[in-house]
Design a protein around this motif. Structure first.
Motif, PDB file in Angstrom:
ATOM      1  N   ARG A 245       0.626  -1.236   0.023  1.00 28.65           N
ATOM      2  CA  ARG A 245      -0.501  -0.203   0.185  1.00 28.65           C
ATOM      3  C   ARG A 245       0.687   1.574   0.571  1.00 28.65           C
TER       4      ARG A 245
ATOM      5  N   CYS B 180       3.832   1.424  -1.252  1.00 29.03           N
ATOM      6  CA  CYS B 180       4.327   1.814  -2.847  1.00 29.03           C
ATOM      7  C   CYS B 180       3.384   1.578  -3.380  1.00 29.03           C
ATOM      8  N   ALA B 181       2.001   1.837  -3.021  1.00 26.96           N
ATOM      9  CA  ALA B 181       1.101   2.736  -3.795  1.00 26.96           C
ATOM     10  C   ALA B 181       0.641   1.791  -5.036  1.00 26.96           C
TER      11      ALA B 181
ATOM     12  N   GLN C 172      -1.744  -0.222  -7.071  1.00 29.83           N
ATOM     13  CA  GLN C 172      -3.418  -0.467  -7.229  1.00 29.83           C
ATOM     14  C   GLN C 172      -3.844  -1.704  -8.157  1.00 29.83           C
TER      15      GLN C 172
ATOM     16  N   GLU D 223      -2.983  -3.514 -11.327  1.00 27.20           N
ATOM     17  CA  GLU D 223      -1.419  -2.488 -11.910  1.00 27.20           C
ATOM     18  C   GLU D 223      -0.680  -4.160 -11.842  1.00 27.20           C
TER      19      GLU D 223
ATOM     20  N   CYS E 261      -4.111  -5.903  -7.404  1.00 28.34           N
ATOM     21  CA  CYS E 261      -3.186  -6.000  -8.433  1.00 28.34           C
ATOM     22  C   CYS E 261      -2.759  -7.571  -9.426  1.00 28.34           C
TER      23      CYS E 261
ATOM     24  N   TRP F 112      10.191   2.312   1.366  1.00 31.61           N
ATOM     25  CA  TRP F 112       9.727   1.946   0.535  1.00 31.61           C
ATOM     26  C   TRP F 112       9.145   3.103  -0.401  1.00 31.61           C
TER      27      TRP F 112
ATOM     28  N   ASP G 140       6.950   4.966  -3.922  1.00 37.14           N
ATOM     29  CA  ASP G 140       5.834   4.761  -5.110  1.00 37.14           C
ATOM     30  C   ASP G 140       6.106   5.519  -5.876  1.00 37.14           C
ATOM     31  N   ARG G 141       7.661   6.077  -7.084  1.00 36.84           N
ATOM     32  CA  ARG G 141       7.788   7.002  -7.063  1.00 36.84           C
ATOM     33  C   ARG G 141       8.706   6.179  -8.067  1.00 36.84           C
TER      34      ARG G 141
END
Length: 345
Positions: free
Chosen positions: A19, A21-22, A24, A27, A54, A183, A185-186
């Motif tokens: 989560r 790590c975003a 989705q 994904e 995911c 983590w 997230d980018r």
């Protein structure tokens, strides 16, 4: 822990990190592993990804044959990918890669290309989930690490001293500094879990002085605590002498010499731990096969000194020592960030 039964709270731990790590719904999540990877963690990552909706898939490569002259452990420089074009294509097509290889991709030569494709990589340290569960990152962990990275990038000089005799100077010009809070997230970034550490990869010829390992410090390559003092003398980034009469010094001298590689004597990175939940004594509570020692790397206030691969100085080698040194004072341009092993607020 004695049993690898899947526990629901371990799935929850993996879900919490994904989560952050975003991850989705819908994904594509690549679960990268090798034939000797920890099966339990692969299963937990897959179940957690499914919980989030995911589309995970497993990508397993053979564990490479042992090619080094000595045992290889805890290098962060996995050789498992071996530049395989189909594997790299699959990784590049995945927006999130969960790295479950034995050694990890942190210093692997293929990492630059994988990140360049836009993938974000979460390196799950090869630890038993009992360890990972205690060290699930929290949102508030990011800000202090980011602030420390800014200070590192602005600094001209790092100096490390200790009552045991350490006096080490790192010229920061040309260094590459980064922080990990557990983590990512980018796109195009990597993080490892457990997290909570800042490091700098010095430019060539930037590190000089003396580093003294005292009883209670740790040698994570050997997964043992130092029991007798070891004095490392450094000139122009390289360990030129390993002094000491105890077993710790003897083993380090023999291990370094066995590589027959000057890169094994070079500095990889320097930094300090920032995770207040990570415990220095953790090596005492787990079987060696169940831990990788990342917890001690992140333990708050330790000076993390590492030899071996430094891609920013053009050095690749499997020879690697990670040495958390406790009780040091670390200054950046004469301003302390750690005083006698305690973080400065």
């Amino acid at each position: 822990m004695r049993d690898d039964r899947i526990e629901p709270h371990w799935i929850e731990a993996f879900e919490a990190v994904l989560r952050l790590c975003a991850a989705q719904r819908g994904e594509t999540v690549c679960l990268l592993s090798e034939s000797q990877s920890r099966r339990l963690n692969i299963d937990l990552a897959e179940l957690a990804a499914h919980r989030l909706g995911c589309r995970p898939f497993r990508l397993e490569v053979p564990t490479p044959r042992q090619a080094a002259p000595v045992p290889v452990r805890s290098t962060g420089a996995s050789r498992a990918l071996a530049g395989h074009p189909s594997v790299l294509a699959a990784l590049g097509a995945s927006s999130l890669v969960v790295d479950l290889t034995c050694e990890g991709l942190l210093h692997a030569p293929e990492l630059k290309g994988i990140l360049g494709s836009g993938a974000r990589v979460l390196m799950v340290s090869d630890e038993h989930p009992d360890i990972l569960e205690r060290l699930v990152p929290r949102p508030e962990d990011a800000a202090p690490v980011k602030a420390a990275v800014k200070r590192l990038r602005a600094a001209r000089r790092m100096r490390v001293t200790s009552a045991a005799g350490t006096d080490l100077t790192v010229e920061m010009a040309g260094a590459t500094s980064a922080g990990v809070w557990g983590w990512t997230d980018r796109p195009g970034t990597i993080a490892h879990w457990p997290g909570g550490v800042v490091v700098s990869f010095p430019a060539a010829g930037s590190v000089n002085g003396t580093l003294v390992l005292a009883p209670g410090d740790a040698n994570l390559t050997f997964k043992r605590y130092v029991e007798a003092p070891v004095r490392l003398v450094l000139r122009d980034d390289h360990v030129v002498a390993v002094e000491g009469e105890g077993l710790d010094a003897i083993l380090m001298r023999e291990h370094l010499a066995a590589w027959g590689d000057p890169g094994a004597y070079a500095v990889s990175h320097v930094g300090w731990g920032m995770n207040e939940r990570a415990r220095r004594e953790a090596l005492l509570f787990h079987d060696r096969r169940d831990l990788n020692g990342t917890e001690l790397r992140a333990a708050a206030g330790n000076f993390l000194f590492s030899t071996g691969a430094n891609e920013f100085a053009g050095r690749f080698t499997e020879g690697h020592f990670d040495l958390p040194v406790f009780g040091c004072t670390i200054t950046l341009d004469d301003v302390p960030v750690v005083i006698e092993g305690r973080l400065v607020a």
